[in-house]
Design an enzyme around this catalytic site. Structure first.
Site, PDB file in Angstrom:
ATOM      1  N   TYR A  78      12.350  -0.778   5.246  1.00 43.05           N
ATOM      2  CA  TYR A  78      11.861  -0.654   3.869  1.00 43.05           C
ATOM      3  C   TYR A  78      12.698  -1.508   2.907  1.00 43.05           C
ATOM      4  CZ  TYR A  78       8.100   2.518   4.756  1.00 43.05           C
ATOM      5  OH  TYR A  78       6.910   3.019   5.194  1.00 43.05           O
ATOM      6  N   GLN A 130      -3.721   1.599  -3.153  1.00 47.92           N
ATOM      7  CA  GLN A 130      -3.036   2.020  -1.923  1.00 47.92           C
ATOM      8  C   GLN A 130      -1.711   1.287  -1.800  1.00 47.92           C
ATOM      9  OE1 GLN A 130      -6.193   2.146   1.497  1.00 47.92           O
ATOM     10  NE2 GLN A 130      -6.912   0.781  -0.093  1.00 47.92           N
ATOM     11  N   HIS A 157      -0.417   5.926  -2.285  1.00 47.45           N
ATOM     12  CA  HIS A 157       0.545   5.899  -1.175  1.00 47.45           C
ATOM     13  C   HIS A 157       1.988   5.802  -1.653  1.00 47.45           C
ATOM     14  CE1 HIS A 157      -2.846   4.427   1.733  1.00 47.45           C
ATOM     15  NE2 HIS A 157      -2.964   5.688   1.401  1.00 47.45           N
ATOM     16  N   CYS A 167      20.919  12.761  -0.660  1.00 48.90           N
ATOM     17  CA  CYS A 167      20.404  13.434  -1.849  1.00 48.90           C
ATOM     18  C   CYS A 167      21.558  14.079  -2.618  1.00 48.90           C
ATOM     19  CB  CYS A 167      19.390  14.492  -1.403  1.00 48.90           C
ATOM     20  SG  CYS A 167      18.832  15.565  -2.722  1.00 48.90           S
ATOM     21  N   SER A 212      -9.163  -3.117   3.617  1.00 51.39           N
ATOM     22  CA  SER A 212      -9.961  -3.157   4.845  1.00 51.39           C
ATOM     23  C   SER A 212     -10.849  -1.919   4.948  1.00 51.39           C
ATOM     24  CB  SER A 212      -9.039  -3.260   6.062  1.00 51.39           C
ATOM     25  OG  SER A 212      -8.070  -2.242   6.035  1.00 51.39           O
ATOM     26  N   ASN A 233     -13.627  -8.965  -1.325  1.00 47.98           N
ATOM     27  CA  ASN A 233     -12.760  -9.120  -0.154  1.00 47.98           C
ATOM     28  C   ASN A 233     -12.963 -10.518   0.410  1.00 47.98           C
ATOM     29  OD1 ASN A 233     -11.573  -8.809   2.585  1.00 47.98           O
ATOM     30  ND2 ASN A 233     -11.501  -6.640   2.023  1.00 47.98           N
TER      31      ASN A 233
END
Ligand code: OAD
Length: 243
Positions: free
Chosen positions: A67, A101, A119, A146, A188, A212
């Site tokens: 990430y 998204q 998301h 945390c 998609s 698209n």
């Protein structure tokens, strides 16, 4: 760009418009789509093997580093004309809802307001144990802890097998059901529940417009399927409707 005058008329008269975007809208900013992003060291992993709670539990550092790499790529890019066209569309339509998204935050960076990020957002982290702490992502080599409960922090994005953020899906479904025109842009259309939004809209009588590069499972159901880059098609549409 071949845009039907009928679509322009419908768009001008629409009171409520909803748009769902996917990775394709950020492609012209230079971000690879979710499944194309695995290059170099990361090519040995499938995204589905990294974007899960189980993967993080097994190897938090691996998932964190993946990430961090993706976030680094987001930091290098800017919104493109497709993002800006949606900012403009919101100024012309009485009620406009933008649902994405994408976790890259580029819609907000472009100036879109009240974006429903289905998301999550890669700029934030949250407590893996779910104690409720959410923070801005700070660069660290090790996986941070945390501040409240000591568990690992994780990206504030939706992983495979997880539910969508509280309220986000409800708001998106509400907007899809209420709109006159629904846009499906650069997605998609295979990942649920986001993919179902176009059908929610269509079942309630909305005109569905797909933008698209290529046909998708939605194309045959859409009233208008515009094949091209969203960074070209959206500005052309805005210009024709309100320019
Ligand atoms: P995909 O990578 O599945 O699809 C990207 C779509 O964008 C494809 O249909 C391309 O044809 C289209 N596309 C590419 N470049 C384009 C351009 N310049 N203009 C218009 N269209 C273009 O991405 P998503 O549909 O967003 O979820 O994927 C949905 C979800 O799958 C992601 O949010 C991710 C993944 O599982 C999570 O991480 C929870």
């Amino acid at each position: 760009m071949d845009i039907s005058p009928e679509l322009i008329r419908i768009l001008r008269e629409a009171r409520r418009v909803a748009a769902l975007t996917g990775a394709g809208i950020s492609a012209e900013s230079g971000l690879r789509t979710f499944r194309d992003a695995q290059t170099g060291h990361w090519a040995q992993y499938r995204p589905e093997e990294l974007a899960t709670p189980g993967a993080f539990r097994r190897n938090p550092k691996l998932v964190w580093d993946w990430y961090a790499m993706r976030r680094g790529r987001v930091a290098e890019v800017e919104p493109n004309p497709g993002h800006y066209a949606l900012v403009e569309m919101a100024q012309h339509v009485p009620h406009f809802t933008l649902v994405t998204q994408n976790v890259d935050g580029l819609h907000v960076q472009a100036g879109s307001r009240d974006v429903i990020e289905l998301h999550g957002n890669i700029q934030r982290v949250k407590c893996f144990d779910g104690c409720g702490v959410v923070e801005t992502w700070e660069e660290t080599d090790d996986v941070p802890r945390c501040s409240s409960c000591g568990a690992y922090l994780r990206p504030d994005v939706v992983w495979f097998g997880e539910s969508l953020p509280f309220g986000a899906l409800e708001s998106a479904v509400e907007a899809a059901r209420a709109c006159d025109v629904f846009f499906s842009i650069g997605t998609s259309g295979v990942v649920q529940p986001a993919a179902s939004l176009a059908y929610e809209a269509k079942n309630r009588g909305a005109v569905v417009v797909e933008i698209n590069l290529e046909p998708t499972p939605l194309s045959g159901k859409a009233e208008f399927a515009l094949h091209g880059k969203s960074g070209d098609v959206l500005p052309a549409l805005i210009k024709r409707a309100w320019g």
